[in-house]
Every structure is written in C-alpha cells, then in structure tokens.
Design an enzyme around this catalytic site. Sequence first.
Site, PDB file in Angstrom:
ATOM      1  CG  HIS A 226      -1.684   1.199   1.512  1.00  0.00           C
ATOM      2  ND1 HIS A 226      -3.056   1.233   1.466  1.00  0.00           N
ATOM      3  CD2 HIS A 226      -1.293   2.453   1.856  1.00  0.00           C
ATOM      4  CE1 HIS A 226      -3.467   2.462   1.764  1.00  0.00           C
ATOM      5  NE2 HIS A 226      -2.413   3.225   2.014  1.00  0.00           N
ATOM      6  CD  GLU A 227       2.325   3.850   3.607  1.00  0.00           C
ATOM      7  OE1 GLU A 227       2.881   4.863   3.145  1.00  0.00           O
ATOM      8  OE2 GLU A 227       1.193   3.882   4.108  1.00  0.00           O
TER       9      GLU A 227
ATOM     10  CG  HIS B 271       0.554   6.229  -0.658  1.00  0.00           C
ATOM     11  ND1 HIS B 271      -0.568   6.836  -1.148  1.00  0.00           N
ATOM     12  CD2 HIS B 271       0.162   5.571   0.464  1.00  0.00           C
ATOM     13  CE1 HIS B 271      -1.595   6.554  -0.352  1.00  0.00           C
ATOM     14  NE2 HIS B 271      -1.176   5.778   0.635  1.00  0.00           N
TER      15      HIS B 271
ATOM     16  CG  ASP C 182      -4.076   7.057   2.041  1.00  0.00           C
ATOM     17  OD1 ASP C 182      -3.111   7.795   2.309  1.00  0.00           O
ATOM     18  OD2 ASP C 182      -4.011   5.820   2.031  1.00  0.00           O
TER      19      ASP C 182
HETATM   20 ZN    ZN Z   1      -2.164   5.233   2.387  1.00  0.00          ZN
END
Ligand code: ZN
Length: 363
Positions: free
Chosen positions: A68-69, A72, A170
């Site tokens: 997930h990170e 980004h 987010d």
């Molecule tokens: Zn996030």
Amino acid sequence: MNGSLKIGSIMGIPIKLHITFLLILPVFALVFATNPQPYGFADIGSITKSYALSLLTTILLFGCILLHELGHSYIAKGYGVEIKDITLLLFGGVSSMEEIPREPSKEFKMAFAGPLVSLIIGFGLVGLNIAAVAIMPVYEATYVYLMVGILASINIILGLFNLIPAFPMDGGRLLRAWLAKRMSYVKATHLAASFGKMFAFIMGVIGWFSNPWLILIAVFVFFSASEEDKSTTVTVSLEKYRVADVMTKDVISVEPEMIVEDFSHFMFENKHLGYPVMKGNSLKGIVTFTDIRNVLPHERYATLVSDVMTREVISLPSDASAAEAFKIMTVNNIGRVLVTDNDTVKGILSRTDLMRLLMLANE
Ligand code: ZN
C-alpha cells in the site's frame, strides 16, 4: 524515525520496522489465533498450527500494508518526490517524503494509489479463492483458503477505511486535493483538517463503544490534522518571501580569540543571541547563547569563543525562500542560520525574524 530498524530496500527506498510494529505483531497474531473461522484460526484443531498460521497471516498482512505504501511512493517518485524511507509502525505504514507536491491533481493520484493497491490485492485474493474452488472444490477446506480469505477481507477494509475523508488519512488528502482546485491551498488544508478532526471525534466516540483501537487512530488523526494544518500555513505564508528580504543585514561578528566573559557582555549590549565568528573575512563558526551557557563562571576568563563555538555552520543563499530557512531551522533544531553567497556572509536570519514575518503576513 527514532527507534526504527532497517530491514532492506525496495525501489531504492529503505524499508524500516519501528519498535511499535514489533510490539503489535504478536498482538495481531494473537487476535487471529483466538478468533474462530472465518476471522481466525482458533478452531482448526491444532494450537501449534493455529499460532503458526496466525503469525504467517500477520506477516503477510504487513507485507500488504507495505505494498500500500509502495503504491503511494511509486506515484510520488514519478513526480520527482524524494522518499526518505517507509516505516512500518503501530498503525500500519508511513512513507516519509521530502515534500508532497502542492499540485492537486498530483496529490490526488498519490493519495489514491495506496487504497487502490489495497483494494486490488483484496479483490484479487477474493477472485483467487473463487477460481481455485471452482477448479478444485477440496481447496475450500484448506488453511490456505481460510488465510487468503482473511487477507482479502482485511485488505478491502483497509482500502475503504483509508478512503474515509479524515485528513491526514488518504481520503482526507483526496478531499484536500479536491478542495485545493477550488480555493487556496492553505484554505483547503484548513478545511480538510477541520473535517479530519470532526471525523476523528466521531471515530473516537464509536471506538469508545466498540473498539479501543479506533480511539488510538482517532487521537492520531486529530493531532496530525492540527499539526499539518499549522505547518502548511507556515510554509505557504513563508514561501512568498526570500531570505534576503527578512534577514538582518548588518551582521555583527566576533573574533575567535574573544574571551567568553567579554563575549557575554558583548551579547548583552548587542541584544542578539547568536553571532558569526570571523577572522578577517573568513567565517570560522557561529557562537550562540546556548554555547556559552555551560561554561562555568570561574572558567569564563580562560575560555575563548573558538573553544565553544559551533564549527559546522549551517547557511543558506540569500535567494532561498523563507520557508526553506524555517525548514532548515526546524530539522536541525537551531535558532538562526547564516546567509552566505559564495562564502561571503550577507546576513543572519533568526527564528524570531521568521515569527515576526509570519505575524505581519497574517495581518
Ligand atoms: Zn495510504
């Protein structure tokens, strides 16, 4: 971040584990090991197997959080943002980036990438389980099916939860980007942060009656929202000014051979708390109130400024922005920076100068 352990790097980004992550790992494993199917492995027959599977699931889960990170970070890197590291901690992952682009469309894509990764993993795993059962019906009775199912639901929940418009989560960043297209960046941040605090409050109340975990996240969201709101206001206000416009130009310097006792009187008369130390035209260091504070009274006559001064001078060019100066002072925890162009001292800028500027700018 302090208390972190580097475990490797992906896409050139150092991946770190925070001490709180190592504490939360067994907690998660315990949750999986004590809950029955389909949320855990408590009723699978063997305690050893149940704990082993729980630990494996926890590790894979944090692997998903890392992805997930990285989602980004991948987009951010494409925009030229430098990512210092990704740290896994109590609440999940945090990417520390140099500076988030202040263009709404870029921030929008960057903020959306993480939840998108979680949702893709989640629905992908659901699809995987459905397909595998269709091909091989016995698969439904296996531990793998159970584990994939758990990971799928958590990733979907994680993706959706992160989309809640509670800045600086987010979803809150998406909201700010959306607002920033319609108003100034500072106003958009302020509004998104107010929204974030409101959501944090609601989250805290819900948490009070259901899950203490939510209370923790609520407190975190509340304080980070206020913090980021403040720092954005400061940075944006200071960006409009150049260091040359706010610095003190008549720099009073002292010689390295000055005795500390004389220097303390000198400081008292000139009312500044920090001075560059110059020998002729060459800069030798910087000496501040803090440097001489620890010199004992009877040693004040025997100690020179050159003995206590800081030799590594942090300086900025005169065309740097005041926001940059603020950042340097904050990061290095110093009260003043020297302004130098080609090794020539042009001025000195203190935190007080910046605070005064902020007060005037907000008038
Ligand atoms: Zn996030």
